[in-house]
Design a protein around this motif. Sequence first.
Motif, PDB file in Angstrom:
ATOM      1  N   TRP A 353       0.843  -1.214   0.000  1.00 53.04           N
ATOM      2  CA  TRP A 353       0.000   0.000   0.000  1.00 53.04           C
ATOM      3  C   TRP A 353       0.871   1.254   0.000  1.00 53.04           C
ATOM      4  CZ3 TRP A 353      -3.986   2.723  -1.080  1.00 53.04           C
ATOM      5  CH2 TRP A 353      -4.504   3.725  -0.276  1.00 53.04           C
ATOM      6  N   LEU A 354       1.836   1.303   0.890  1.00 54.22           N
ATOM      7  CA  LEU A 354       2.692   2.490   0.971  1.00 54.22           C
ATOM      8  C   LEU A 354       3.625   2.591  -0.228  1.00 54.22           C
ATOM      9  CD1 LEU A 354       3.505   2.637   4.799  1.00 54.22           C
ATOM     10  CD2 LEU A 354       1.794   3.921   3.502  1.00 54.22           C
ATOM     11  N   GLN A 355       4.014   1.447  -0.779  1.00 50.77           N
ATOM     12  CA  GLN A 355       4.862   1.489  -1.973  1.00 50.77           C
ATOM     13  C   GLN A 355       4.087   2.051  -3.174  1.00 50.77           C
ATOM     14  OE1 GLN A 355       6.358  -2.479  -2.337  1.00 50.77           O
ATOM     15  NE2 GLN A 355       8.198  -2.042  -1.155  1.00 50.77           N
ATOM     16  N   MET A 356       2.825   1.667  -3.273  1.00 47.06           N
ATOM     17  CA  MET A 356       2.014   2.181  -4.381  1.00 47.06           C
ATOM     18  C   MET A 356       1.855   3.698  -4.243  1.00 47.06           C
ATOM     19  SD  MET A 356      -0.850  -0.799  -5.136  1.00 47.06           S
ATOM     20  CE  MET A 356      -1.559  -0.980  -3.516  1.00 47.06           C
ATOM     21  N   LEU A 357       1.538   4.155  -3.039  1.00 44.84           N
ATOM     22  CA  LEU A 357       1.357   5.590  -2.825  1.00 44.84           C
ATOM     23  C   LEU A 357       2.656   6.353  -3.035  1.00 44.84           C
ATOM     24  CD1 LEU A 357      -0.980   5.656   0.303  1.00 44.84           C
ATOM     25  CD2 LEU A 357      -1.568   5.608  -2.130  1.00 44.84           C
ATOM     26  N   GLY A 358       3.757   5.700  -2.685  1.00 40.82           N
ATOM     27  CA  GLY A 358       5.069   6.339  -2.810  1.00 40.82           C
ATOM     28  C   GLY A 358       5.383   6.761  -4.240  1.00 40.82           C
ATOM     29  N   ARG A 359       4.725   6.147  -5.232  1.00 41.25           N
ATOM     30  CA  ARG A 359       4.971   6.518  -6.625  1.00 41.25           C
ATOM     31  C   ARG A 359       4.454   7.921  -6.938  1.00 41.25           C
ATOM     32  NH1 ARG A 359       8.680   4.237  -6.002  1.00 41.25           N
ATOM     33  NH2 ARG A 359       7.826   3.246  -4.165  1.00 41.25           N
ATOM     34  N   GLY A 360       3.559   8.443  -6.089  1.00 38.85           N
ATOM     35  CA  GLY A 360       2.998   9.755  -6.384  1.00 38.85           C
ATOM     36  C   GLY A 360       3.538  10.875  -5.520  1.00 38.85           C
ATOM     37  N   SER A 361       4.276  10.533  -4.490  1.00 34.15           N
ATOM     38  CA  SER A 361       4.606  11.525  -3.465  1.00 34.15           C
ATOM     39  C   SER A 361       5.884  12.312  -3.731  1.00 34.15           C
ATOM     40  CB  SER A 361       4.712  10.833  -2.106  1.00 34.15           C
ATOM     41  OG  SER A 361       5.757   9.887  -2.151  1.00 34.15           O
ATOM     42  N   ARG A 362       6.604  11.945  -4.811  1.00 33.91           N
ATOM     43  CA  ARG A 362       7.876  12.636  -5.103  1.00 33.91           C
ATOM     44  C   ARG A 362       7.630  14.090  -5.521  1.00 33.91           C
ATOM     45  NH1 ARG A 362      12.247   8.921  -5.088  1.00 33.91           N
ATOM     46  NH2 ARG A 362      11.365   7.184  -3.946  1.00 33.91           N
ATOM     47  N   ILE A 363       8.558  14.943  -5.171  1.00 33.23           N
ATOM     48  CA  ILE A 363       8.435  16.346  -5.562  1.00 33.23           C
ATOM     49  C   ILE A 363       8.864  16.539  -7.017  1.00 33.23           C
ATOM     50  CG2 ILE A 363       8.601  17.456  -3.315  1.00 33.23           C
ATOM     51  CD1 ILE A 363      11.621  17.679  -3.766  1.00 33.23           C
ATOM     52  N   TYR A 364       8.299  17.557  -7.634  1.00 34.14           N
ATOM     53  CA  TYR A 364       8.586  17.856  -9.041  1.00 34.14           C
ATOM     54  C   TYR A 364       8.213  19.318  -9.264  1.00 34.14           C
ATOM     55  CZ  TYR A 364       8.971  17.058 -14.045  1.00 34.14           C
ATOM     56  OH  TYR A 364       9.367  17.097 -15.349  1.00 34.14           O
ATOM     57  N   PRO A 365       8.968  20.033 -10.106  1.00 31.99           N
ATOM     58  CA  PRO A 365       8.648  21.452 -10.303  1.00 31.99           C
ATOM     59  C   PRO A 365       7.178  21.664 -10.700  1.00 31.99           C
ATOM     60  CG  PRO A 365      10.727  20.905 -11.365  1.00 31.99           C
ATOM     61  CD  PRO A 365      10.165  19.620 -10.838  1.00 31.99           C
ATOM     62  N   GLY A 366       6.496  22.550 -10.012  1.00 34.19           N
ATOM     63  CA  GLY A 366       5.103  22.860 -10.335  1.00 34.19           C
ATOM     64  C   GLY A 366       4.098  21.901  -9.726  1.00 34.19           C
ATOM     65  N   LYS A 367       4.585  20.832  -9.095  1.00 37.11           N
ATOM     66  CA  LYS A 367       3.679  19.841  -8.503  1.00 37.11           C
ATOM     67  C   LYS A 367       3.315  20.278  -7.087  1.00 37.11           C
ATOM     68  CE  LYS A 367       3.810  14.839  -7.551  1.00 37.11           C
ATOM     69  NZ  LYS A 367       4.595  13.619  -7.837  1.00 37.11           N
ATOM     70  N   THR A 368       2.013  20.356  -6.804  1.00 39.61           N
ATOM     71  CA  THR A 368       1.600  20.852  -5.488  1.00 39.61           C
ATOM     72  C   THR A 368       1.088  19.743  -4.581  1.00 39.61           C
ATOM     73  OG1 THR A 368      -0.608  21.272  -6.375  1.00 39.61           O
ATOM     74  CG2 THR A 368       0.951  23.114  -6.376  1.00 39.61           C
ATOM     75  N   HIS A 369       0.719  18.611  -5.144  1.00 37.64           N
ATOM     76  CA  HIS A 369       0.144  17.507  -4.370  1.00 37.64           C
ATOM     77  C   HIS A 369       0.025  16.318  -5.313  1.00 37.64           C
ATOM     78  CE1 HIS A 369      -3.256  18.818  -6.740  1.00 37.64           C
ATOM     79  NE2 HIS A 369      -3.881  17.700  -6.431  1.00 37.64           N
ATOM     80  N   PHE A 370      -0.425  15.181  -4.795  1.00 37.45           N
ATOM     81  CA  PHE A 370      -0.810  14.095  -5.688  1.00 37.45           C
ATOM     82  C   PHE A 370      -2.164  13.545  -5.253  1.00 37.45           C
ATOM     83  CE2 PHE A 370       0.044   9.916  -3.523  1.00 37.45           C
ATOM     84  CZ  PHE A 370       0.571  10.400  -2.338  1.00 37.45           C
ATOM     85  N   ASN A 371      -2.909  12.984  -6.221  1.00 37.04           N
ATOM     86  CA  ASN A 371      -4.233  12.440  -5.939  1.00 37.04           C
ATOM     87  C   ASN A 371      -4.148  10.950  -5.669  1.00 37.04           C
ATOM     88  OD1 ASN A 371      -5.647  14.959  -6.777  1.00 37.04           O
ATOM     89  ND2 ASN A 371      -4.788  14.389  -8.768  1.00 37.04           N
ATOM     90  N   ILE A 372      -4.907  10.506  -4.677  1.00 37.38           N
ATOM     91  CA  ILE A 372      -5.040   9.069  -4.445  1.00 37.38           C
ATOM     92  C   ILE A 372      -6.492   8.697  -4.728  1.00 37.38           C
ATOM     93  CG2 ILE A 372      -4.916   7.195  -2.754  1.00 37.38           C
ATOM     94  CD1 ILE A 372      -3.004   9.022  -1.104  1.00 37.38           C
ATOM     95  N   LEU A 373      -6.696   7.801  -5.699  1.00 32.17           N
ATOM     96  CA  LEU A 373      -8.040   7.287  -5.968  1.00 32.17           C
ATOM     97  C   LEU A 373      -8.054   5.840  -5.487  1.00 32.17           C
ATOM     98  CD1 LEU A 373      -8.124   9.882  -7.654  1.00 32.17           C
ATOM     99  CD2 LEU A 373      -9.259   8.604  -9.467  1.00 32.17           C
ATOM    100  N   ASP A 374      -8.631   5.636  -4.324  1.00 34.62           N
ATOM    101  CA  ASP A 374      -8.553   4.337  -3.647  1.00 34.62           C
ATOM    102  C   ASP A 374      -9.871   3.582  -3.804  1.00 34.62           C
ATOM    103  OD1 ASP A 374      -8.235   2.206  -1.928  1.00 34.62           O
ATOM    104  OD2 ASP A 374      -8.160   3.409  -0.104  1.00 34.62           O
ATOM    105  N   PHE A 375      -9.873   2.576  -4.688  1.00 36.82           N
ATOM    106  CA  PHE A 375     -11.091   1.796  -4.938  1.00 36.82           C
ATOM    107  C   PHE A 375     -11.167   0.548  -4.063  1.00 36.82           C
ATOM    108  CE2 PHE A 375     -10.723   4.404  -8.663  1.00 36.82           C
ATOM    109  CZ  PHE A 375     -12.028   4.648  -9.066  1.00 36.82           C
TER     110      PHE A 375
END
Length: 528
Positions: A353-375
Motif C-alpha cells: 500500500w505504501l509502496q504504491m502511494l510512494g509513486r505519487g509523493s515525489r516532488i517535481y517542479p510545479g507539482k503541489t500535491h498528488f491524488n489518491i483514488l482508492d477503490f
Amino acid sequence: MVKLRPYQNESITDIKTFFKSGGLHCIIQAPTGSGKTVIFSNLSMLVAENSKKTLILTDRSELLYQAGGSIKKTGLQSMYIQAGAKFISNAFNCYVGMSQTLRKRYKLPYWIEFFNSIDLLIIDECHDQQFNWVFESGLFDNKHVIGFTATPRHSGKMRQLALDYTKIIEGVEVTELIKEGYLVGDDYYGIEPPDLSNVEFDHKTGDYKTGSLFQKFNSPTTYTGAVKNYKDICPDTKTICFCVNIEHCVKTAIAFNKEGITARFIVSNLSRPKIPENKENAGKMAKYVERKRVYDLLQENKHLTGERKQIFKDFHENKFKILINAGIATKGYDQPDIETVIVLRATLSTTLWLQMLGRGSRIYPGKTHFNILDFGGNAERLGHYTEKRLWSLWHEKFEGEGLPPIKTCGFHSDGRPIQVNGKPGCTRPILASYKICPFCGFTYPKKELKEIDLSMIIIDSQNHTAKKTKLIKEMSNSELHECWKDKGHKTPWLWKQLWYKGGTEKIKEFGKEFGWTQSNIERAIKFV
Ligand SMILES: [Zn+2]
C-alpha cells in the motif's frame, strides 16, 4: 560528499549511539522518499575512513545501481556483486551486492572468508523475507547490521524480526517530509469516510484490534469506475494505476483508451498455455481454458503494451497519460512527475500500500500535491498515507494458524449453492480460494464489480477522524478556502485548484474575495 538533510544526520547519530551502547543489529524505519541511499552511502564512507568494510545488500538490480550511484557521489569506490560474480577484489571498502547472488554462495569457503572481512552489513528493504539467509547463516551474529525499510512489519508465519534485530529506530515522519518540502501532500478520494470509530484501536501496539478488524480483513472489496472518476476528479493528470492481475490490467487499459485517454499496461510475460496431455482431466482442462482466454486477450491487445523498458521510457516522455500495472512499478520505480495514483485493488499488505502511494509523493517542479483514488478501501484498512504508524519487532501469528477455509464445489463459502450454465459442482471439498475446481473443472462465476463515485475525504491522522466533502470542482470559494485550511496544504495547492476551476479569472476573483494583495495575485498567476 553528499550533503545530509537534518533528519538524516539524526539517523546517523542514532545509529552511532546504538552501536556505542553495545547494540549490534537495528532497523532504521524511513518512509519512501526520505533518501535512505544517501544515508547508507554516508555510513559506508564513515566506515571506510576507519579502514573498515561495508557490504550493502539489495534485492533489485534497479536499487543496486541507485545505491551504487549515490555511493559514487560520496567519492567512495564500491564493487558490485551480481549474477556470475566469481571473485572479489580486496581493494574496496564498500561492496554492493545482489542478495540472490550472495545467497547462493554463502556456504562456500571463499565467500565465507569474504563475509568475515565485512565490518558493517546494510540491508535495503529489510522487511523482505529474501534476507532470512543472512541471519540463518549466523555469519553476521557478532557484526554490525543495519536494516532499512519503510515498513518494518512481518506477518503470519514469517520469521519474527525480533529474532534478527534488537531495535527499531524510527526516522522522520511523512508529515515532516511534506512540511519540509521533500515530499508532496495528497488529496485522498475513497469509497466512503473511513469510519475508524467502529474499529477499536489498541494503544499498546498502535494498531487496530485484530478482532474488530477481522471482518474487514476477511472481505476486502474492490470497486470499479476508474475512467469515470479520473475524468471527474483529476482529468489529464499523469497517472499510475494498480490492478489486480493481467486480465484486469488489459481491460482497464481498453476502458481508458475507449474514452480517448491514452493508457498503456505492463504485465509479466505470459507464455502460451499448453493443452493438457490428459484431456479427460476436467480440472486441468478448465484451468487451461481460463489461461488461454487471458492469453488471447493479451495477444489481441498487444498494441496497448510493449517491452517494459520502452513503456517506461514512453511514459517518462509523456507519450501517454496512464501507466497500468499489477505490481511491477512499485519499489525502485521513480517517475516524480506522476500526479495521480489509482489503486484498483484491495490489499492486506501495508508495505505494498505504501509502496504504491510512494509513486505519487515525489516532488517535481510545479507539482503541489498528488491524488489518491482508492477503490479498495485500503486507507481504512491499512491507514492513511500521512498516518503516524507504530512498529514492532514482534508480530501476532494469528494469520495462517488453524485450518485453511474450505468450501464445497458448487457452493459459495457461506453455503449458498450456485450453478453455472445449469450445471452444479461435484460437491467435493475444495479450498475456499479456488475459482476453478481441480476435480470437475467447475468454474465459479466472476464477481460483478460495482461501479462507484469516489468522494473526497479529508483525514485527520492525529485524531483518527475523517470527513467527506464535495469534490473540489463543486465547491464555492469559501468551501474551497476551508478545505485548503483543513488539509494543511501549502498555498500553491490553492492556486492550482483555482486555476483548474476557472483559470486566471478565477484566481483574480478569489483573490479579491479573500483580500489578497495585487502582488500575491500576480504570484499565483505566475505559478500556474
Ligand atoms: Zn468440482
